[in-house]
Design a protein around this motif. Structure first.
Motif, mmCIF file in Angstrom:
data_model
loop_
_atom_site.group_PDB
_atom_site.id
_atom_site.type_symbol
_atom_site.label_atom_id
_atom_site.label_comp_id
_atom_site.label_asym_id
_atom_site.label_seq_id
_atom_site.Cartn_x
_atom_site.Cartn_y
_atom_site.Cartn_z
ATOM 1 N N ILE A 71 12.044 14.635 3.454
ATOM 2 C CA ILE A 71 11.516 12.955 3.417
ATOM 3 C C ILE A 71 10.421 12.513 3.303
ATOM 4 C CG2 ILE A 71 13.861 12.791 3.958
ATOM 5 C CD1 ILE A 71 13.042 11.521 6.271
ATOM 6 N N TYR A 72 10.285 11.183 2.747
ATOM 7 C CA TYR A 72 9.002 10.412 2.239
ATOM 8 C C TYR A 72 8.613 9.493 2.607
ATOM 9 C CZ TYR A 72 8.298 15.531 0.030
ATOM 10 O OH TYR A 72 8.256 16.497 -0.279
ATOM 11 N N GLY A 73 7.909 8.905 3.077
ATOM 12 C CA GLY A 73 7.880 7.671 3.160
ATOM 13 C C GLY A 73 7.245 7.500 4.705
ATOM 14 N N PRO A 74 6.654 5.761 4.875
ATOM 15 C CA PRO A 74 5.562 4.939 5.842
ATOM 16 C C PRO A 74 6.130 5.543 6.721
ATOM 17 C CG PRO A 74 6.479 3.462 4.759
ATOM 18 C CD PRO A 74 6.586 4.583 3.565
ATOM 19 N N THR A 106 0.760 -0.670 -0.186
ATOM 20 C CA THR A 106 -0.012 0.059 -0.109
ATOM 21 C C THR A 106 1.030 1.389 -0.323
ATOM 22 O OG1 THR A 106 -0.338 0.598 2.564
ATOM 23 C CG2 THR A 106 -1.413 -1.333 1.062
ATOM 24 N N PHE A 107 1.935 2.112 0.679
ATOM 25 C CA PHE A 107 3.275 3.033 0.756
ATOM 26 C C PHE A 107 4.291 2.290 1.261
ATOM 27 C CE2 PHE A 107 3.163 6.558 3.392
ATOM 28 C CZ PHE A 107 4.051 6.836 2.163
ATOM 29 N N GLU A 108 4.861 1.883 0.774
ATOM 30 C CA GLU A 108 6.378 1.042 0.858
ATOM 31 C C GLU A 108 7.604 1.956 0.547
ATOM 32 O OE1 GLU A 108 6.082 -2.653 -0.867
ATOM 33 O OE2 GLU A 108 4.910 -3.487 0.951
ATOM 34 N N SER A 109 7.326 2.749 0.068
ATOM 35 C CA SER A 109 7.999 3.777 -0.695
ATOM 36 C C SER A 109 9.591 4.806 0.330
ATOM 37 C CB SER A 109 7.768 5.028 -2.020
ATOM 38 O OG SER A 109 6.768 5.294 -1.328
ATOM 39 N N PHE A 110 10.143 5.461 -0.156
ATOM 40 C CA PHE A 110 10.985 6.341 0.098
ATOM 41 C C PHE A 110 11.784 7.599 -1.153
ATOM 42 C CE2 PHE A 110 15.152 8.434 1.778
ATOM 43 C CZ PHE A 110 14.723 8.821 3.454
ATOM 44 N N LYS A 111 11.207 8.356 -0.269
ATOM 45 C CA LYS A 111 12.361 9.225 -1.164
ATOM 46 C C LYS A 111 12.431 10.453 -0.876
ATOM 47 C CE LYS A 111 7.492 11.758 -3.088
ATOM 48 N NZ LYS A 111 6.560 11.602 -4.033
ATOM 49 N N TYR A 155 9.768 16.844 13.193
ATOM 50 C CA TYR A 155 8.979 17.132 12.683
ATOM 51 C C TYR A 155 8.706 16.968 11.455
ATOM 52 C CZ TYR A 155 4.758 20.218 10.941
ATOM 53 O OH TYR A 155 4.322 20.962 10.517
ATOM 54 N N GLY A 156 6.704 16.407 11.435
ATOM 55 C CA GLY A 156 6.418 15.700 10.596
ATOM 56 C C GLY A 156 5.007 15.422 9.598
ATOM 57 N N LEU A 157 4.393 15.289 8.157
ATOM 58 C CA LEU A 157 2.796 15.706 8.314
ATOM 59 C C LEU A 157 2.524 15.119 7.829
ATOM 60 C CD1 LEU A 157 3.620 19.452 6.894
ATOM 61 C CD2 LEU A 157 2.711 19.407 8.439
ATOM 62 N N TYR A 158 0.753 14.742 7.806
ATOM 63 C CA TYR A 158 0.317 13.590 7.436
ATOM 64 C C TYR A 158 0.787 12.501 7.823
ATOM 65 C CZ TYR A 158 -0.296 17.757 4.401
ATOM 66 O OH TYR A 158 -0.097 18.829 3.981
ATOM 67 N N ASP A 159 1.122 11.832 9.385
ATOM 68 C CA ASP A 159 1.677 10.049 9.866
ATOM 69 C C ASP A 159 0.085 9.676 9.168
ATOM 70 O OD1 ASP A 159 0.486 12.166 11.240
ATOM 71 O OD2 ASP A 159 0.710 10.688 12.666
ATOM 72 N N HIS A 160 0.254 8.246 9.128
ATOM 73 C CA HIS A 160 -0.731 7.867 9.047
ATOM 74 C C HIS A 160 -1.711 7.630 7.587
ATOM 75 C CE1 HIS A 160 -1.609 6.340 13.540
ATOM 76 N NE2 HIS A 160 -0.439 6.711 13.174
ATOM 77 N N LYS A 180 0.371 10.537 2.577
ATOM 78 C CA LYS A 180 1.577 11.868 1.962
ATOM 79 C C LYS A 180 2.328 11.649 2.778
ATOM 80 C CE LYS A 180 -1.848 14.548 1.497
ATOM 81 N NZ LYS A 180 -2.714 15.342 1.621
ATOM 82 N N GLU A 181 2.716 10.970 4.301
ATOM 83 C CA GLU A 181 3.978 11.239 5.446
ATOM 84 C C GLU A 181 5.254 11.606 4.882
ATOM 85 O OE1 GLU A 181 5.722 8.827 9.126
ATOM 86 O OE2 GLU A 181 3.987 7.694 8.063
ATOM 87 N N LYS A 182 5.258 12.470 5.438
ATOM 88 C CA LYS A 182 6.477 13.610 5.579
ATOM 89 C C LYS A 182 7.459 14.171 6.498
ATOM 90 C CE LYS A 182 4.873 17.717 3.526
ATOM 91 N NZ LYS A 182 5.129 18.975 2.579
#
Length: 362
Positions: A90-93, A79-84, A330-335, A338-340
């Motif tokens: 940084i973005y990813g689960p 479902t969401f397994e990327s890293f960029k 600090y992060g945004l959009y956890d769960h 768009k988590e970053k």
């Protein structure tokens, strides 16, 4: 920022709470890195979920500190397994919730080990089921809590790097109502309507909400009945309570029992099941005094915040351990997909935790 390469390795592993193999694979990386710093490893093996892991160091005179994190995430496989990454984020689960926080703690420990060639009086507990409520690991948490003076929790920081000093408690319950079935056309008065009973209870439950006191009651699911032409013989309410004080918790629990055992429709009987998953984390003077001490140690002004969501900080706080949460980046959009996490916040948090832990190594 080479630690981001380590973060990339564990973020790309799916560690959904029910994916035991994936969670344990993340644990293997964390174990390898912590053993390199002289930690001793204790595994709490589990069959259905990932193993819980406690990493310990030599104990000497001084404050005993527990670093707390979790290896699981909320995202099922594929479902969401990327890293960029880009220049800012940084973005990813799990980059902020909370593999990113675990890496903050790890890098601070590396800094201490590099400077002192040893680490003492600091343990690190990584659980595997936090995202599903810590129903298994909280038994271990409550047992080991007595060994520590301070618990530092690496959930995501606030927007201005606030730390978390209070979290609501949460409980999940269901009320099962039993009535009597009968034909709605030929025998209407012979039935006892469980759905009707549930409707009264639902209104009473929702009325317990007190937003000024931070108390909410949400009846999130209602089930019952057989068909349109049958008086319902059963009904069930699934509900969640959240509270910001022990007094409100007690009020809610007492009212839950009263509402359950009151028959608003004659002849119905009801049963209550459920539990408090995590008790309230209340701000307290010892905690605030510790924050003032941290401000002197780190030469940093520390902002604080209260959160409605829960974490394992609730557990250790309820065991009277001085607990500070929100020490991750600090992060945004956890769960969400768009988590970053903000790159600069990693540097700030690592510096802050390094100074804090070094002070207690004296």
């Amino acid at each position: 920022m080479t630690y981001l390469e380590d973060l990339k390795k564990i973020v790309k592993i799916n560690s959904y709470t029910k994916n035991k193999a994936g969670v344990d694979n993340v644990s293997k990386y964390m174990t390898k890195w912590l053993l390199e710093l002289g930690f001793t490893h204790k595994i709490f093996k589990r069959k259905e979920i990932g193993n819980h892991n406690l990493y310990t160091t030599k104990k000497t005179k001084g404050k005993k500190i527990l670093l707390l994190g979790h290896n699981d995430t909320v995202f099922p496989p594929n479902t969401f397994e990327s890293f960029k990454e880009d220049e800012k984020y940084i973005y990813g689960p799990g980059v902020c919730d909370m593999k990113g926080g675990n890496i903050v703690a790890l890098q601070a420990l590396r800094n201490i080990y590099k400077k002192n060639k040893q680490i003492r009086n600091i343990d690190f507990f990584l659980v595997s089921d936090e995202e599903s409520g810590s129903d298994d690991s909280k038994l271990i948490s409550k047992k080991i809590a007595k060994n520590y003076d301070i618990c530092l929790v690496f959930e995501a920081a606030g927007k201005n790097l606030e730390v978390v000093t209070a979290r609501k408690g949460v409980g999940t319950f269901n009320i099962k109502c039993k009535g009597k079935a009968s034909h709605a056309g030929t025998s209407y008065t012979k039935g006892i309507d469980a759905n009707h009973e549930a409707s009264y209870k639902m209104q009473k439950l929702i009325a317990l909400t007190d937003l000024k006191k931070g108390t909410t009651v949400n009846v999130g699911k209602v089930e019952g009945g057989i068909g349109a032409n049958i008086i319902s013989p059963y009904s069930e309410l699934l509900l969640e309570i959240r509270f910001s004080s022990t007094e409100e918790k007690d009020r809610l629990l007492n009212n839950l029992k009263e509402i359950t055992h009151t028959s608003y429709i004659k002849g119905t009987k009801s049963k209550l099941n459920g539990l408090i998953q995590r008790d309230v984390m209340q701000e307290n003077q010892k905690q605030l005094d510790f924050i003032k001490e941290l401000e002197k140690i780190t030469q940093t002004k520390i902002k604080t915040e209260h959160r409605g969501g829960v974490s394992d900080a609730n557990i250790f706080s309820s065991c009277n351990v001085i607990t500070i949460d929100g020490l991750g980046p600090y992060g945004l959009y956890d769960h969400t997909k768009k988590e970053k996490a903000l790159k600069s916040s990693f540097e700030q948090r690592i510096d802050f935790i390094t100074k804090t832990l070094l002070y207690f190594q004296k």
